[in-house]
Scaffold this motif. Sequence first.
Motif, PDB file in Angstrom:
ATOM      1  N   MET A  46       1.078  -1.446  -0.260  1.00  0.00           N
ATOM      2  CA  MET A  46       0.486   0.135  -0.217  1.00  0.00           C
ATOM      3  C   MET A  46       1.173   1.227   0.030  1.00  0.00           C
ATOM      4  N   SER A  47       0.835   1.996  -1.289  1.00  0.00           N
ATOM      5  CA  SER A  47       1.120   3.729  -1.455  1.00  0.00           C
ATOM      6  C   SER A  47       0.507   4.235  -1.383  1.00  0.00           C
ATOM      7  N   GLU A  48       1.552   5.654  -0.975  1.00  0.00           N
ATOM      8  CA  GLU A  48       0.350   7.002  -1.406  1.00  0.00           C
ATOM      9  C   GLU A  48       0.115   7.076  -2.698  1.00  0.00           C
ATOM     10  N   HIS A  49       0.414   6.361  -3.726  1.00  0.00           N
ATOM     11  CA  HIS A  49      -0.751   6.491  -5.368  1.00  0.00           C
ATOM     12  C   HIS A  49      -1.425   5.230  -5.093  1.00  0.00           C
ATOM     13  N   ASP A  50      -1.679   4.652  -3.992  1.00  0.00           N
ATOM     14  CA  ASP A  50      -3.162   3.879  -4.213  1.00  0.00           C
ATOM     15  C   ASP A  50      -4.505   4.839  -2.922  1.00  0.00           C
ATOM     16  N   LEU A  51      -3.810   5.904  -2.788  1.00  0.00           N
ATOM     17  CA  LEU A  51      -4.372   7.108  -1.631  1.00  0.00           C
ATOM     18  C   LEU A  51      -5.228   7.926  -2.625  1.00  0.00           C
ATOM     19  N   SER A  52      -6.627   8.311  -2.164  1.00  0.00           N
ATOM     20  CA  SER A  52      -6.337  10.181  -2.365  1.00  0.00           C
ATOM     21  C   SER A  52      -6.130  11.121  -2.080  1.00  0.00           C
ATOM     22  N   PRO A  53      -5.672  12.629  -2.393  1.00  0.00           N
ATOM     23  CA  PRO A  53      -5.053  12.917  -2.050  1.00  0.00           C
ATOM     24  C   PRO A  53      -5.830  13.506  -0.089  1.00  0.00           C
ATOM     25  N   LYS A  54      -6.653  12.937  -0.204  1.00  0.00           N
ATOM     26  CA  LYS A  54      -8.209  13.576   1.447  1.00  0.00           C
ATOM     27  C   LYS A  54      -7.852  12.916   2.307  1.00  0.00           C
ATOM     28  N   ILE A  55      -7.205  11.373   1.605  1.00  0.00           N
ATOM     29  CA  ILE A  55      -7.269  10.442   3.112  1.00  0.00           C
ATOM     30  C   ILE A  55      -5.335  10.388   3.676  1.00  0.00           C
ATOM     31  N   LYS A  56      -4.232  10.866   2.742  1.00  0.00           N
ATOM     32  CA  LYS A  56      -3.153  10.787   2.348  1.00  0.00           C
ATOM     33  C   LYS A  56      -2.665  11.427   4.196  1.00  0.00           C
ATOM     34  N   PRO A  57      -3.354  12.427   4.445  1.00  0.00           N
ATOM     35  CA  PRO A  57      -2.305  13.444   5.508  1.00  0.00           C
ATOM     36  C   PRO A  57      -3.133  12.063   6.738  1.00  0.00           C
ATOM     37  N   PHE A  58      -4.078  11.880   7.320  1.00  0.00           N
ATOM     38  CA  PHE A  58      -4.631  10.921   8.257  1.00  0.00           C
ATOM     39  C   PHE A  58      -3.734  10.189   8.015  1.00  0.00           C
ATOM     40  N   THR A  59      -3.578   8.932   6.896  1.00  0.00           N
ATOM     41  CA  THR A  59      -3.007   7.696   6.917  1.00  0.00           C
ATOM     42  C   THR A  59      -1.436   8.073   7.332  1.00  0.00           C
ATOM     43  N   ASP A  60      -0.415   9.054   7.020  1.00  0.00           N
ATOM     44  CA  ASP A  60       0.260   9.916   6.732  1.00  0.00           C
ATOM     45  C   ASP A  60       0.572  10.025   8.225  1.00  0.00           C
ATOM     46  N   VAL A  61       0.076  10.585   9.224  1.00  0.00           N
ATOM     47  CA  VAL A  61       0.178   9.947  10.834  1.00  0.00           C
ATOM     48  C   VAL A  61      -0.514   8.979  11.560  1.00  0.00           C
ATOM     49  N   TYR A  62      -2.011   8.487  11.260  1.00  0.00           N
ATOM     50  CA  TYR A  62      -2.217   7.179  11.542  1.00  0.00           C
ATOM     51  C   TYR A  62      -1.382   6.162  11.162  1.00  0.00           C
ATOM     52  N   TYR A  63      -1.036   6.083   9.975  1.00  0.00           N
ATOM     53  CA  TYR A  63      -0.396   4.583   9.324  1.00  0.00           C
ATOM     54  C   TYR A  63       0.991   4.858   9.840  1.00  0.00           C
ATOM     55  N   ASP A  64       1.960   6.185  10.239  1.00  0.00           N
ATOM     56  CA  ASP A  64       3.417   5.680  10.287  1.00  0.00           C
ATOM     57  C   ASP A  64       3.633   5.100  10.933  1.00  0.00           C
TER      58      ASP A  64
END
Length: 141
Positions: free
Chosen positions: A74-92
């Motif tokens: 799972m990479s940033e290319h699979d996710l929309s820009p709307k969820i990336k900031p959350f994923t950066d924090v929550y999944y980091d």
Amino acid sequence: MTYDNAKWHAEGFFPSDLSADAAATHIGMYFAWACLNGFASTTFIEAFSGDLDALKSREITPGAFVLATLAETMSEHDLSPKIKPFTDVYYDGQKPFLGDYCETLCGEGESAYHVADTWETYDKLQPVLDARFEAWRKTIN
């Protein structure tokens, strides 16, 4: 940026009693949640619309969905820009996601890899993910 890769888990400290596919279950639970909430990237949607339909109708489990569509990664290319900031924090580093995952789903003495790749599992985790996302949204508004 790669958020997670099942191979990282399967090649590391991994229970010998499990198939390597079990390393994709936790990734699948998060990515299925993202997809079902409209947070897949446009590129992903275009490439895997049939697989998304199977996910939405629960014909494929979340872990199997990751194995079929993401080649285990799972990479940033699979996710929309709307969820990336959350994923950066929550999944980091997989925390606090992995902490929530284990707290919600892991039985006594059970590893994260022993969690079943089922819709019942997803249904237990989904409210936790929803709550984490809503709490995060409140911090940015």
